[in-house]
Design a protein around this motif. Structure first.
Motif, short mmCIF file in Angstrom:
data_model
loop_
_atom_site.label_atom_id
_atom_site.label_comp_id
_atom_site.label_asym_id
_atom_site.label_seq_id
_atom_site.Cartn_x
_atom_site.Cartn_y
_atom_site.Cartn_z
N GLU A 148 0.70 -1.00 -0.06
CA GLU A 148 0.03 -0.06 -0.21
C GLU A 148 0.92 0.94 -0.37
OE1 GLU A 148 -3.54 0.51 0.07
OE2 GLU A 148 -3.97 -1.22 -0.51
N GLU A 149 2.16 1.45 0.67
CA GLU A 149 2.90 2.16 0.72
C GLU A 149 4.38 1.88 1.16
OE1 GLU A 149 2.57 4.60 4.73
OE2 GLU A 149 -0.01 4.63 4.15
N ALA A 150 4.88 2.95 0.99
CA ALA A 150 6.48 2.31 1.59
C ALA A 150 6.83 3.50 2.02
CB ALA A 150 7.28 1.52 0.60
N ASP A 151 7.69 3.77 2.67
CA ASP A 151 9.63 4.50 2.98
C ASP A 151 10.44 5.46 1.26
OD1 ASP A 151 10.88 3.08 3.34
OD2 ASP A 151 11.36 4.09 5.54
N VAL A 152 10.35 4.58 0.63
CA VAL A 152 11.33 4.05 -0.37
C VAL A 152 10.52 3.73 -1.74
CG1 VAL A 152 13.15 3.70 0.45
CG2 VAL A 152 12.07 2.12 -0.11
#
Length: 114
Positions: free
Chosen positions: A47-51
């Motif tokens: 759903e989301e990632a920090d990279v």
């Protein structure tokens, strides 16, 4: 306990997201949930990632009680079939697939969460 993961590193082709999801649910999950020795099957969708990269369109995580159970599943006829069906999924996906086995320890949640 052990968790064997299949990382689908890459992206579902634009416009193919619904077809990809439906194919996994209708054709692959019924096979994966028949793997001998498996205790649990999870299909994870990023759903989301920090990279930005790497992106994982999907991660299949199957929990096993032992390394022997993993070996049994890998040698099974249903696993051979799932590999053939996964090949049919690949036109909807730009990327590659690799596998990793994790040894996993579980810990109960603290009653003092807060």
């Amino acid at each position: 306990m052990y968790i064997r993961c299949a990382f689908f590193r890459g992206h579902v082709r634009p416009g193919s997201e619904d077809a990809f999801t439906q194919f996994v649910r209708d054709r692959l999950v019924p096979l994966w949930t028949r793997f001998p020795g498996a205790d649990e099957v999870r299909v994870l969708r990023q759903e989301e990632a920090d990279v930005a990269e790497p992106h994982y369109a999907m991660v299949l995580a199957i929990r096993y009680p032992s390394r022997a159970a993993i070996e049994e599943a890998l040698a099974s006829e249903v696993r051979t079939k799932s590999r053939a069906v996964t090949a049919e999924l690949m036109p909807l996906f730009d990327g590659d697939i690799f596998h990793t086995v994790f040894r996993a320890d579980e810990f109960p949640m603290s009653p003092e969460r807060g």
